[in-house]
Design a protein around this motif. Sequence first.
Motif, PDB file in Angstrom:
ATOM      1  N   TRP A 199      41.078  47.596  43.189  1.00 29.63           N
ATOM      2  CA  TRP A 199      42.234  47.641  42.292  1.00 29.63           C
ATOM      3  C   TRP A 199      42.904  46.277  42.217  1.00 29.63           C
ATOM      4  O   TRP A 199      43.005  45.551  43.212  1.00 29.63           O
ATOM      5  CB  TRP A 199      43.287  48.621  42.810  1.00 29.63           C
ATOM      6  N   PHE A 237      46.654  45.276  40.705  1.00 34.90           N
ATOM      7  CA  PHE A 237      47.865  45.789  40.061  1.00 34.90           C
ATOM      8  C   PHE A 237      48.608  44.607  39.457  1.00 34.90           C
ATOM      9  O   PHE A 237      49.297  43.864  40.159  1.00 34.90           O
ATOM     10  CB  PHE A 237      48.712  46.550  41.072  1.00 34.90           C
ATOM     11  N   ASP A 238      48.465  44.449  38.137  1.00 32.44           N
ATOM     12  CA  ASP A 238      48.944  43.251  37.449  1.00 32.44           C
ATOM     13  C   ASP A 238      50.194  43.513  36.623  1.00 32.44           C
ATOM     14  O   ASP A 238      50.845  42.590  36.181  1.00 32.44           O
ATOM     15  CB  ASP A 238      47.824  42.723  36.535  1.00 32.44           C
ATOM     16  N   ARG A 254      51.631  50.732  31.958  1.00 34.78           N
ATOM     17  CA  ARG A 254      50.987  50.150  33.145  1.00 34.78           C
ATOM     18  C   ARG A 254      49.698  49.454  32.736  1.00 34.78           C
ATOM     19  O   ARG A 254      48.881  50.021  32.008  1.00 34.78           O
ATOM     20  CB  ARG A 254      50.680  51.246  34.159  1.00 34.78           C
ATOM     21  N   ASP A 285      46.478  47.671  34.805  1.00 32.48           N
ATOM     22  CA  ASP A 285      45.881  47.375  36.108  1.00 32.48           C
ATOM     23  C   ASP A 285      44.383  47.171  35.935  1.00 32.48           C
ATOM     24  O   ASP A 285      43.818  47.455  34.870  1.00 32.48           O
ATOM     25  CB  ASP A 285      46.179  48.477  37.124  1.00 32.48           C
TER      26      ASP A 285
END
Length: 589
Positions: free
Chosen positions: A271, A273-274, A322, A324
């Motif tokens: 993953w 998470f940006d 979101r 990601d």
Amino acid sequence: MRSSTYDKFPFVPVAARPQACQAGWPAIAEALRAALPAAATPPDHPLVLAVECYPGTDLKQLQQELVQALQPTQCLVADDLYRSPADIDAMVAGPLTDDPVFGRLNGLTVADFFAPAKLQEAQATLASAAGKLVVIIGTGATLVCPTPTLVVYADLARWEIQLRQRRGEIANLGSENFTEKASLKYKRAYFVDWRAADRLKKQVLPRADFLLDTNDPTLPKLITGADLQAGLAAAVRRPFRVVPFFDPGVWGGQWLREVCDLPDGPPNYAWGFDCVPEENSLLLGFGEARVEIPSINLVFAHPRELLGEAVHGRFGTEFPIRFDFLDTMGGGNLSLQVHPLTEYAFDKFGLAYTQDESYYMLDAEPDAVVYLGMKENADFPAMLADLQRAQDDPAAPFPATEYVNEFPARKHDHFLIPAGTIHCSGAGSMVLEISATPYIFTFKLWDWDRLGLDGRPRPIHLTHGAANIQPDRTTTWVEQNLVNHLEPVASGPGWREERTGLHEREFIETRRHWFTDVVPHHTHGGVQVLNLVEGAEAIVESPDGAFEPFVVHYAETFIVPAAVGAYTIRPYGAAVGTECATLKAYVRT
């Protein structure tokens, strides 16, 4: 793959007074010693320093340093005034349920954790300390003394909280569960601790005299409340990035390690998470100093300017989009899964909306596939029976390809995944996942006969999944509705715009721009999230100079607040003379 230009520590520069940031306990203590006598306090009241703490803050270190530096008459710890751990465990048992992953959103507050008799006794002690210095620390310090002389908010990023949970350094709020599985601590924090603490934070942070960054225990940092507010105001008037973080997983790959220049050590990075403002941090730059705060603070402080009136009216102080990364390049398939339908999410978990999403392929190996929807004439009851059999008997693997479509996945393909659609990304893919924010509500159906990184089976949710899979989303429907639905929208000199989704059941709209020259954009009163999906770098500029030019690099996600209005994007640096592309997401209104 390419050499890395990915910025892992983006920050928002803040124009503030010189030496705005005090770093290290000696400097922090000096600043607090100077501020306390200058604060107005009635002569018949105690001099109270209330240090409101986000759950997970190191209270022992905080107490030790402040007592040593300030020599108060007394130091009260809010956590000592809570109900017993057994009583708190009983209080939160209902919202937590007995499921290992899912609980129910609820209205618990930090005030609910206090034992009334203990709280009254502490407040009586304060009343008898007129003219004396008392320090109160902990989650709920400002509830012990609602009108303190000075308020310090000791903040902590959620990613740092998760790391401390995994190391066994912290327990949940009011609990003694230091040795409990990290996944259960996270679940309890998500459904109880963070919800309650955020309710209190919204009240306390706007009036805090100081913000204490406690993410690095070896170098805490202090800024004034005024400088914090200046930093938040600066962020909401310009494009910005949050601080990404990365985590390994059983199916993880190696693309993120190379492209984002991540350290060796973990076996993979599954993953990235940006852009998850509920868990990412925001770095504020004061000269050479960087102060880390949860980026959700910006949502709480400036929801209208950040989100826009319509989005704020619909989602309140939640960031609804979101972005990601899901990396299976050199890895394995994601778990076969489904997300809850809207009504199910509300009925079972108290969610106002669900996790609709999409997979945008940043990269893909030649044989990459996406599993999406059921095959024509697939026997749904038989599929459920085979899923249960695979769960009960490891020697009977689930025959996924008998029931679920496999679609070839190529770079820049876009697969739409409204809730209720069975899906997963296969091995050999680099996915930019664009989704609504309730991101833990994934029902795993099958995990390809493997264990998690901890050597244990990962939770499977067949009952939840069976209640949400839409068996009529079969091959023809998926092809007609969910796979690469491009629609030309507009064009100009050196650019063209395409609509790539999402499905009409999903509230997020996505647009891709290909460009070799300047592209005009406008927020139209709503927040936008973009990623540079092609090209080495691009520059984001204000037509009237309202913000400083902002450079983004390949694969970086950035947020454009609603208040920005007009902006432009063009190739920059090494990308000049090449074709670049951004993918933009926003809430349909």
